[in-house]
Design an enzyme around this catalytic site. Structure first.
Site, short mmCIF file in Angstrom:
data_model
loop_
_atom_site.label_atom_id
_atom_site.label_comp_id
_atom_site.label_asym_id
_atom_site.label_seq_id
_atom_site.Cartn_x
_atom_site.Cartn_y
_atom_site.Cartn_z
CG HIS A 58 -2.01 -0.94 1.21
ND1 HIS A 58 -3.22 -0.66 1.79
CD2 HIS A 58 -2.13 -2.18 0.67
CE1 HIS A 58 -4.04 -1.69 1.62
NE2 HIS A 58 -3.40 -2.63 0.95
CD GLU A 60 -2.18 4.55 2.78
OE1 GLU A 60 -3.34 4.98 2.82
OE2 GLU A 60 -1.84 3.56 2.10
CB CYS A 88 -7.06 0.04 4.49
SG CYS A 88 -5.36 -0.57 4.68
CB CYS A 91 -2.57 2.08 5.81
SG CYS A 91 -2.02 1.14 4.37
#
Length: 165
Positions: A58, A60, A88, A91
Site C-alpha cells: 500500500h 502508506e 485502510c 495502514c
C-alpha cells in the site's frame, strides 16, 4: 496576474497525487502517499499490490518504510503523512504504530476508511498514540482520480477480448 499562495497541505497533497498517478500508470488503484518531516519529503509511496503480488504494498506502508530509513528509526514522531485516500485498517495501524503526528487525507473511503469513516484507529484514545487528522485536502482531485480509474476498469472489463489472434 498574482499567483495564489498554496498551503503546505495542498503542496504535499499534490505530490501524493503525483504518486497516485504512478500507481494508475501501472494499472493499480491510484493511491499515493508522502511523509513530511521538518518541511521536507522523506518518504513517498504508491499502491503496488498487484505489481508486487502482496497486500503489503500500500502507498502508506511504502512511504512509512522509506521515511523510517531516512530518519533511521521506526518512530516517525514529528512527521505528517499525506494520502490521497483515507487509510485502510492495516495502514491506519501502521500510522499509529509509527507514531505519526498528523494525517492529511484527500478523499474519504466509505469501504475501508479507518481514520474516522468506518473506524478511527489513528485517533483512538485507547491506543498508545493518536494522530491529528485533517480531511478533504484537494478532495475533488483525489476523488476524481479514483472515480476515473474505476470507470476505466469497468469499461475494460465490459469490452470483449479479441480472440482471433
Amino acid at each position: 496576474m498574482a499567483k495564489v499562495p498554496v498551503s503546505p497541505d495542498e503542496k504535499y497533497m499534490r505530490e501524493a497525487l503525483r504518486q497516485a498517478k504512478k500507481a494508475m500508470a501501472l494499472g493499480e488503484v491510484p493511491i499515493g502517499a508522502v511523509i513530511v518531516y521538518q518541511g521536507r519529503i522523506i518518504g513517498r509511496g504508491y499502491n503496488r499490490r498487484n505489481t508486487d503480488h502482496t497486500t503489503l504494498s500500500h502507498a502508506e506502508i511504502t512511504a512509512i518504510r522509506r521515511a523510517g530509513k531516512v530518519i533511521g528509526d521506526w518512530r516517525l514522531d514529528g512527521c505528517t503523512l499525506y494520502c490521497t485516500l483515507e487509510p485502510c485498517p492495516m495502514c491506519a495501524g501502521a500510522i499509529e504504530q509509527a507514531r505519526i503526528d498528523r494525517v492529511v487525507i484527500g478523499a474519504r473511503s466509505d469501504k475501508s476508511g479507518c481514520c474516522g469513516t468506518l473506524l478511527n484507529i489513528v485517533d483512538n484514545e485507547k491506543l498508545m498514540h493518536q494522530s491529528e487528522v485533517t480531511w478533504d485536502v484537494l478532495a475533488p482531485e483525489c476523488q476524481a482520480l479514483i472515480r476515473q480509474f474505476f470507470k476505466d476498469l469497468r469499461l475494460r472489463l465490459k469490452t470483449p477480448k479479441d480472440t482471433t489472434s
